[in-house]
Design a protein around this motif. Structure first.
Motif, mmCIF file in Angstrom:
data_model
loop_
_atom_site.group_PDB
_atom_site.id
_atom_site.type_symbol
_atom_site.label_atom_id
_atom_site.label_comp_id
_atom_site.label_asym_id
_atom_site.label_seq_id
_atom_site.Cartn_x
_atom_site.Cartn_y
_atom_site.Cartn_z
ATOM 1 N N THR A 149 16.892 6.583 -1.760
ATOM 2 C CA THR A 149 15.924 5.988 -0.842
ATOM 3 C C THR A 149 16.580 5.136 0.252
ATOM 4 O O THR A 149 15.883 4.534 1.061
ATOM 5 C CB THR A 149 14.894 5.134 -1.614
ATOM 6 N N VAL A 150 17.892 5.079 0.245
ATOM 7 C CA VAL A 150 18.653 4.517 1.373
ATOM 8 C C VAL A 150 19.521 5.656 1.876
ATOM 9 O O VAL A 150 20.510 6.018 1.249
ATOM 10 C CB VAL A 150 19.524 3.316 0.958
ATOM 11 N N THR A 151 19.119 6.264 2.972
ATOM 12 C CA THR A 151 19.784 7.490 3.420
ATOM 13 C C THR A 151 19.572 7.730 4.908
ATOM 14 O O THR A 151 18.593 7.250 5.487
ATOM 15 C CB THR A 151 19.243 8.698 2.627
ATOM 16 N N MET A 152 20.477 8.502 5.489
ATOM 17 C CA MET A 152 20.310 8.915 6.879
ATOM 18 C C MET A 152 19.495 10.195 6.963
ATOM 19 O O MET A 152 18.956 10.519 8.021
ATOM 20 C CB MET A 152 21.684 9.123 7.539
ATOM 21 N N ASP A 153 19.422 10.914 5.835
ATOM 22 C CA ASP A 153 18.653 12.156 5.811
ATOM 23 C C ASP A 153 17.214 11.843 5.382
ATOM 24 O O ASP A 153 16.802 12.147 4.259
ATOM 25 C CB ASP A 153 19.296 13.166 4.860
ATOM 26 N N ILE A 154 16.477 11.224 6.271
ATOM 27 C CA ILE A 154 15.117 10.788 5.988
ATOM 28 C C ILE A 154 14.201 11.952 5.626
ATOM 29 O O ILE A 154 13.392 11.877 4.696
ATOM 30 C CB ILE A 154 14.535 10.032 7.203
ATOM 31 N N GLU A 155 14.324 13.045 6.348
ATOM 32 C CA GLU A 155 13.457 14.204 6.110
ATOM 33 C C GLU A 155 13.634 14.742 4.699
ATOM 34 O O GLU A 155 12.643 15.029 4.003
ATOM 35 C CB GLU A 155 13.763 15.299 7.126
ATOM 36 N N LYS A 156 14.886 14.862 4.256
ATOM 37 C CA LYS A 156 15.157 15.358 2.906
ATOM 38 C C LYS A 156 14.570 14.416 1.861
ATOM 39 O O LYS A 156 13.966 14.864 0.879
ATOM 40 C CB LYS A 156 16.663 15.498 2.689
ATOM 41 N N ALA A 157 14.746 13.113 2.071
ATOM 42 C CA ALA A 157 14.243 12.133 1.113
ATOM 43 C C ALA A 157 12.727 12.234 0.966
ATOM 44 O O ALA A 157 12.194 12.224 -0.150
ATOM 45 C CB ALA A 157 14.631 10.722 1.559
ATOM 46 N N GLY A 166 0.789 -1.219 0.000
ATOM 47 C CA GLY A 166 0.000 0.000 0.000
ATOM 48 C C GLY A 166 0.823 1.271 0.000
ATOM 49 O O GLY A 166 0.429 2.262 0.619
ATOM 50 N N PHE A 167 1.947 1.260 -0.682
ATOM 51 C CA PHE A 167 2.833 2.430 -0.747
ATOM 52 C C PHE A 167 3.446 2.522 -2.138
ATOM 53 O O PHE A 167 3.457 1.543 -2.895
ATOM 54 C CB PHE A 167 3.946 2.319 0.313
ATOM 55 N N ASP A 168 3.921 3.710 -2.466
ATOM 56 C CA ASP A 168 4.510 3.942 -3.792
ATOM 57 C C ASP A 168 6.025 4.009 -3.752
ATOM 58 O O ASP A 168 6.695 3.723 -4.747
ATOM 59 C CB ASP A 168 3.970 5.256 -4.379
ATOM 60 N N VAL A 169 6.575 4.420 -2.606
ATOM 61 C CA VAL A 169 8.026 4.542 -2.448
ATOM 62 C C VAL A 169 8.415 4.034 -1.061
ATOM 63 O O VAL A 169 7.719 4.323 -0.081
ATOM 64 C CB VAL A 169 8.498 6.012 -2.592
ATOM 65 N N CYS A 170 9.511 3.298 -1.003
ATOM 66 C CA CYS A 170 10.020 2.813 0.278
ATOM 67 C C CYS A 170 11.374 3.452 0.556
ATOM 68 O O CYS A 170 12.273 3.416 -0.286
ATOM 69 C CB CYS A 170 10.169 1.293 0.266
ATOM 70 N N VAL A 171 11.500 4.060 1.720
ATOM 71 C CA VAL A 171 12.742 4.714 2.137
ATOM 72 C C VAL A 171 13.234 4.036 3.411
ATOM 73 O O VAL A 171 12.430 3.684 4.284
ATOM 74 C CB VAL A 171 12.512 6.219 2.409
ATOM 75 N N THR A 172 14.528 3.846 3.515
ATOM 76 C CA THR A 172 15.077 3.238 4.721
ATOM 77 C C THR A 172 16.447 3.809 5.035
ATOM 78 O O THR A 172 17.047 4.513 4.215
ATOM 79 C CB THR A 172 15.168 1.700 4.573
#
Length: 229
Positions: free
Chosen positions: A145-153, A111-117
């Protein structure tokens, strides 16, 4: 059925399949040809002179469309602690860790379009490669989409970031907006993606890089576009 056939025939009359249109004319035509009752997506299709079988001829990247995609993307963030809190504050639609991984594995949930971790979670997220990979949902450092800067992503995704990637047939397919955008916004988005694709040209690519370019609406015909590097 007769109405649909008549609509398509009228559209086809406006477009010369042998002509490569200037993007200004092509954008106008693609908007006119999008006559469905819903707001059709406009896609860009680029045939490249590369051999995707070779690692040094892969073409992949991301860019932020100046006018967005016209679609609200649902973002799943797999993270823990402060990064999970940051994701929630930044507007992620779903946030979790092992629980979300289990939901995907056990319930076949997408149920999602993009996965970030975050990088520290990739050991667990990697287990989902066989189910997320074929759907184009697997997080990847190259797509941000693999990053420590979650907010920016999250902010970039929500503001219109798109990923382009050459397929096995050496073609890139990427959305550049909706019919409702109008020609001018579609032109801006088109130029942004094309500039990114040109910059991503592999050093190993020989001969003509941009073989053919076309734009099309969801239900409309393809319109060839002339573009100079």
């Amino acid at each position: 059925m007769k109405k649909i056939a008549k609509r398509n025939s009228e559209i086809v009359k406006k477009i010369d399949n042998l002509t490569q249109y200037d993007i200004a004319d092509a954008a106008k035509l693609v908007v006119e040809s999008a006559t469905a009752k819903f707001d059709e997506t406009i896609e860009l299709h680029v045939k490249l002179g590369v051999d995707p079988r070779h690692a040094d001829q892969q073409v992949r990247g991301v860019c932020i469309l100046p006018h967005g995609t016209g679609k609200t993307l649902r973002v799943l963030v797999i993270a823990k602690g402060d990064k999970a809190d940051a994701a929630a504050k930044a507007g992620a639609d779903f946030v979790g860790a092992e629980d979300m991984i289990a939901k995907i594995q056990n319930e076949n949930w997408f149920g999602f379009d993009v996965c970030v971790t975050t990088p520290d979670m990739m050991g667990l997220v990697g287990r989902l490669g066989k189910v997320l990979g074929p759907k184009g949902l697997m997080p990847n450092p190259k797509s941000g989409t693999v990053t420590m800067d979650i907010e920016k992503a999250i902010n970039e995704i929500k503001s219109g970031k798109v990923e382009y990637r050459v397929d096995k047939a050496a073609i890139i397919h990427v959305p550049i907006g909706k019919k409702s955008f109008g020609a001018e916004k579609l032109i801006d988005n088109f130029n942004t993606v094309m500039e990114a694709i040109v910059k991503a040209k592999p050093a190993a690519a020989k001969g003509i890089y941009l073989r053919s370019i076309a734009i099309a609406s969801t239900m409309g015909p393809g319109i060839k576009v002339a573009y100079r590097m």
